[in-house]
Design an enzyme around this catalytic site. Sequence first.
Site, short mmCIF file in Angstrom:
data_model
loop_
_atom_site.label_atom_id
_atom_site.label_comp_id
_atom_site.label_asym_id
_atom_site.label_seq_id
_atom_site.Cartn_x
_atom_site.Cartn_y
_atom_site.Cartn_z
CE1 TYR A 90 -4.13 1.83 -0.56
CE2 TYR A 90 -3.05 2.54 2.29
CZ TYR A 90 -4.19 2.78 0.78
OH TYR A 90 -4.72 3.63 0.60
CE LYS A 163 -7.59 3.01 2.96
NZ LYS A 163 -6.38 3.85 3.13
CB ALA A 294 -7.66 14.06 5.69
#
Length: 539
Positions: A90, A163, A294
């Site tokens: 990832y 993910k 975020a």
Amino acid sequence: MKAYEILNNPFLNKGTAFTKDERQKLGLEGLLPPEVQTLEQQAAQTYELFNRKDSLLQKREFLMRIFSTNRTLFFKVFSEHVAEMMPIVYDPVISESIERFSHEFIDPEYAAYITEDNIDQIDTILERAADDRDIRLIVVTDAEEILGIGDWGTNGVDISVGKLMVYTAAAGINPEWVLPIVLDVGTNRKELLEDPLYLGIRKNRITGDTYNKFIETFVRHVETKFPKLYLHWEDFGRDHATEILKTYRPQIATFNDDVQGTGIISLAGILGALKISGDKLTDKKYVCFGAGTAGVGIANLVMTEMMAQGLSEDEARSRFYLVDKQGLLFDDMPDLTVEQKSFARKRSEFSNAHELTNLHAVVKAVQPGILIGTSTAPGTFTKEVIQEMAKHVERPIIFPLSNPTKLAEASAQDLLTWTDGKALIATGVPYDPIEFNGVTYDIGQANNALIYPGVGLGVLAVNASRLSDKMISAAAHALQGLVDTTKPGAATLPPVEKLTEFSRTVAKAVAECAIKEGLAEKQNVDDAIDAIVWKPEYK
């Protein structure tokens, strides 16, 4: 099923681990080398080959070959070396893989590619992509804001694939239950539009009502097709991410990792830091540098926690100061998003409002106890900024969360040096322990993988109908409770090495909360989790 169909199906293929009886019954005799290996032997051999690769990207490409041919072997190796392989499978190595996706395309990776041109065939596409599998978890992206690298169109499918790999390795989600999806609604990246090898739709992104209708159609069809679905949104742009979540969260079990996952892990880190310092969250002022999806998502979750600890909404909100490229956000700024407006300040609060156009000026004026970075602006937590903060609080909580490393607001080493070891740190990238003034400091990584796999496992284990604020808070508190504060230099977050253990702890807290809230039927949570956890073993 024909022999080569079995060997080419990653969910069925065992490679050299097919026994002699299986080879005879399945028509594989003579199609494989004669030696029969165990899964353990295959895993050891795979890890040895992995270590021979020269670069991190080559290591990732090798692992993806294993993933594409044998899911069980891939997850056996990944789960045994999860801390080592997480950055390769990832973030951060996946960024380079995404940028090169169209030029190096080999395998569609059992993903679904939905576009404006084929969305009227979505039921058929989902049927083909599922291939008779019981899909319980989808990670979907439109790839508008991939990590710190921005808009990558259909190349972003790798983010959904990656993910889902983490969900399986960390929480034991059955890989046959998952489906990665990319919604290719175009791209605004000029280099992709002009690239003759780009594999996505060659036009600018759709927006407005056209985009919203596209999303509505997608959600309606996947929820109808897969009635036990948990829907995870990933790397949507800030103009869409929060609105999508706000629209569908009351209706279905859904989650956005950028809005909620980063918020949960950051809240867990803050709670861990406060556990070390002995301070109270409700006494802290909070500055976030980077007021995108975020940044605002973290602020919302931390504010909700302050309210849960006794503050009114107005009292909690008054402690938050969001800073973006234009400086401190004020309510008279014309280009604020809906989410930013709820945190924007009034100029009348400051005698020097016109000077608050940079982070240092804001920190000096506000004197925060918590400083979070989600800006992707490297080096912006300067010595001047950090030492200004440290003048006013004994144990400053400082989280430079931007990743990869080249985009981080500051390094952990510098933060410790500039605060004489007093900073309580979590970072967006992994760090080895740091020696400073005779103390070994463990640096907590605010890696969403510590949170989202366990949250998903908890929801799926009890088939929760929604993911509530209380379930999210339960996840953060469960993770914070695992922090060891008994030794000098303790980390604010638990180590990634214990990811599978922590995922179960988080899952149990989430599932128990869902039952308590009436969002799932009463049942024994441990039994429910045991019933669905998948292990990489040949059947």
